[in-house]
Enzyme design. Structure first.
Site, PDB file in Angstrom:
ATOM      1  N   ASP A  20      23.199  36.370  43.834  1.00 36.37           N
ATOM      2  CA  ASP A  20      23.905  37.466  44.524  1.00 36.37           C
ATOM      3  C   ASP A  20      25.405  37.427  44.283  1.00 36.37           C
ATOM      4  OD1 ASP A  20      21.770  36.650  47.325  1.00 36.37           O
ATOM      5  OD2 ASP A  20      21.422  38.059  45.664  1.00 36.37           O
ATOM      6  N   LYS A 239      40.055  23.996  38.587  1.00 41.18           N
ATOM      7  CA  LYS A 239      38.714  23.517  38.172  1.00 41.18           C
ATOM      8  C   LYS A 239      38.854  22.293  37.278  1.00 41.18           C
ATOM      9  CE  LYS A 239      38.465  27.452  36.207  1.00 41.18           C
ATOM     10  NZ  LYS A 239      38.097  28.564  35.313  1.00 41.18           N
TER      11      LYS A 239
HETATM   12  O1  LIG Z   1      45.765  25.588  29.595  1.00 38.65           O
HETATM   13  C1  LIG Z   1      45.396  26.284  30.543  1.00 38.65           C
HETATM   14  O2  LIG Z   1      46.093  26.540  31.548  1.00 38.65           O
HETATM   15  C2  LIG Z   1      43.957  26.775  30.495  1.00 38.65           C
HETATM   16  O3  LIG Z   1      43.432  26.610  29.211  1.00 38.65           O
HETATM   17  C3  LIG Z   1      43.754  28.215  30.810  1.00 38.65           C
HETATM   18  O4  LIG Z   1      44.546  28.585  31.804  1.00 38.65           O
HETATM   19  C4  LIG Z   1      42.282  28.409  31.106  1.00 38.65           C
HETATM   20  O5  LIG Z   1      42.101  29.477  31.955  1.00 38.65           O
HETATM   21  P1  LIG Z   1      40.586  29.800  32.440  1.00 38.65           P
HETATM   22  O6  LIG Z   1      39.694  29.571  31.229  1.00 38.65           O
HETATM   23  O7  LIG Z   1      40.302  28.856  33.565  1.00 38.65           O
HETATM   24  O8  LIG Z   1      40.630  31.260  32.841  1.00 38.65           O
END
Ligand SMILES: O=C(O)[C@H](O)[C@H](O)COP(=O)(O)O
Ligand SMILES: [Mg+2]
Length: 317
Positions: A20, A239
């Site tokens: 969902d 993350k």
């Molecule tokens: O170097 C960075 O900040 C990250 O590679 C980039 O911001 C990744 O962004 P996302 O794939 O989490 O949208």
């Protein structure tokens, strides 16, 4: 641990009916730089039309949520600012509401407008970042400009480091002085004081950045000189770290058992989902590869794999 390689329209239809809430990483999933991944916009439209909830979760700290909203609009992708969670926003929330940084303390920024705007939006003062005085080159081996008492601002209570295309020695030197000063690692800064404790925070520690012609050095590679020189272990917000999930759930709680995270990177997106008890779909339009998840002893494996987000359109044919 194995994964299901989605290959038929019934595979995709079964996936769609199982969840969902859809959480989407951005760089490498929805777009590469400003180029939308083929079919991504249409999949989002179909998911919304099917009554699904959409949440965007990006480690990219270069834009604030309001700037991201403009990017979504410029690319013709429907979005609401309440659906957008970036590592810059989560870092500002963490400083304000978790660490409760006193309002008279400043944040020394290594990063760009996204971090600055999010700090301003929660009422925190910043220095460094894109300010002109910190975007100059020092004369070779001349540190005198850094020795003036007002240059290393004693009201700085935290250093926040994110993706910065204008990284420089002067910024690293000032940040280094803040996070290594006497008392920097003890407790939290107090209102009204100068000097003393100074938090060290990274928006995210992605080693590389997925953009056209990439990969390119990412935020984690840009903060590495500070981690290496200071010997301090930073708090990391983005993350796969818990602070990002806490930030999302604080304002947009969702049923994890009926949620799917779509990402392009094993050590951030898929690890984030796995840690959070959320099912995950890896797409191959960004950083990680099928060989990595097929390798013997692969530690981070998604629940599902497909080449591109656009493949999910098959579920709606
Ligand atoms: O170097 C960075 O900040 C990250 O590679 C980039 O911001 C990744 O962004 P996302 O794939 O989490 O949208
Ligand atoms: Mg990504």
């Amino acid at each position: 641990m194995s994964y299901k390689h989605l290959s038929t329209s019934s595979d995709h239809a079964s996936l769609i009916s199982s969840y969902d809430t859809y959480l989407f990483d951005c760089d490498g999933v929805l777009w590469s730089g400003d180029e939308v991944i083929a079919g991504a916009k249409e999949v989002l439209q179909r998911l919304r039309a099917s009554g699904k909830s959409i949440i965007f979760v990006t480690n990219n700290a270069t834009k604030s949520r309001r700037a991201y909203l403009k990017k979504f609009q410029s690319l013709g992708i429907q979005a609401d600012v309440s659906e957008i969670f970036s590592s810059a926003y989560a870092s500002a929330v963490y400083l304000k509401h978790v660490l409760k940084l006193p309002e008279d303390r400043k944040v020394y920024v290594l990063g760009m407008e996204g971090i600055q705007e999010e700090l301003e939006d929660v009422g925190l003062k910043w220095c460094g970042g894109t300010s002109p005085e910190d975007n100059v080159f020092l004369p070779t081996l001349d540190f005198t400009s850094l020795l003036q008492p007002e240059v290393i601002d004693g009201k700085v209570g935290a250093v926040l480091c994110g993706f910065d295309m204008h990284m420089s020695y002067i910024k690293l030197a000032k940040a280094y002085k803040h996070i290594t000063r006497a008392g920097a690692t003890s407790g939290s800064p107090q209102a009204g004081e100068s000097g003393g404790a100074c938090h060290f925070i990274l928006t995210n520690d992605d080693s590389t950045f997925p953009a056209k012609g990439g990969p390119w050095p990412g935020a984690g590679s840009l903060s590495a000189p500070l981690v290496f020189s200071s010997k301090r272990t930073p708090t990391i917000i983005g993350k796969p770290h818990q602070h990002m999930l806490d930030c999302i759930e604080a304002v947009k709680p969702f049923d994890k058992s009926r949620a799917l995270f779509v990402g392009d990177r094993l050590d951030t997106d898929i690890a984030f989902a796995n840690k959070g008890g959320i099912k995950s779909l890896l797409v191959l339009t960004g950083i990680s590869t099928k060989a990595e998840i097929d390798a013997d002893g692969a530690e981070v494996v998604p629940d599902y794999l497909t080449q591109s987000l656009g493949d999910l359109l098959a579920a709606f044919q």
